[in-house]
Design a protein around this motif. Sequence first.
Motif: not given
Length: 331
Positions: A216, A21, A239, A247-248, A184
């Motif tokens: 993302v 990340n 997102v 990756r949500s 996120t």
Amino acid sequence: MLNRNAEALFWIGRYMERAENHARLIDVHYHLQGEDSPEEAEGKQSGETAEPYLKWARIVDALGSRETYEQQYSSYNERDVLFYTTLDRDNANSLVSCVSHARGNLRTLREKVPSEMWDATNAFYLWLREKQPDDLLQESPHLFFGKIKEWTALFQGVSQSVMPRENEWHFIECGRYLERSENTLRIIKAVGNAASGEGWNSASAYPYLQAVLRSVSGYQAFRRYYADGISVETIVEFVVLNAAFPRSLHFALHTLDDHMRHIELQDKQLRIAHERVIRQVGKVKADLACLEREDMVLDRSGAIVAHLLDASQQLGMMFAKTFFRMGEASA
């Protein structure tokens, strides 16, 4: 499984996800430096020099490290920010620290995990520790962060391919997806802070909203769902609420819940505590299920994102109290 082993596995998942990340986020924000914010453009028109904070503090803010950074450095500049976020061993959340922590945890479990996982992590660490700040600037930060993403993808591919689907696997994946949910939300929070106080509906927020998708690696997937319909509403919906994008926030929380439910325990008291954690995950999922994309867009104060981030952090603490001896393997 011993508590300390469960904790080490959980944090291996978190640290490797955090390293990936960080690489995504730093790379995208780094390349936003070429785009002037409204404040910087106004400063140039009036002949004033833009405050360095406007260019480099965005990266530190996005990683939630402003206070720690300012204790060590007197100003924001390219070299210091890149060193602090990537190669500074005194920063517990730098890239090299995350990989080092994951490697240290894996070393204590070499008899319990496939050797390929150790080989991939050890090679990653040995490559990264040789890097110097000047290397990043001379070789191109974009290429460097691309290589970081390749190393973390190698680790994930190895673990997916060779780990038996037992408790050890589920603890690693719980760490991965809890970290992903927090990351996120931090990205969305950083975007809200970057919108000059006008909220996500302002024109100044648009490049940062695109940066969310790129952070993302969701830009192409987003276009498949929405084609040219790029707007605040659609980006936030994708997102946060998309059930299929890995990756949500929605996907991360539901996958975390799935791995939590697959952990098998013998001790009755531990099973009771385990069920409480599962119920808490269910509560966060319920909060998310009640959201409409308009709620996120109208949330100019960031209260919804702050609530969800706090709930994710509470999950981490609850997980630790249930399964771990505090302070053994985590940073």
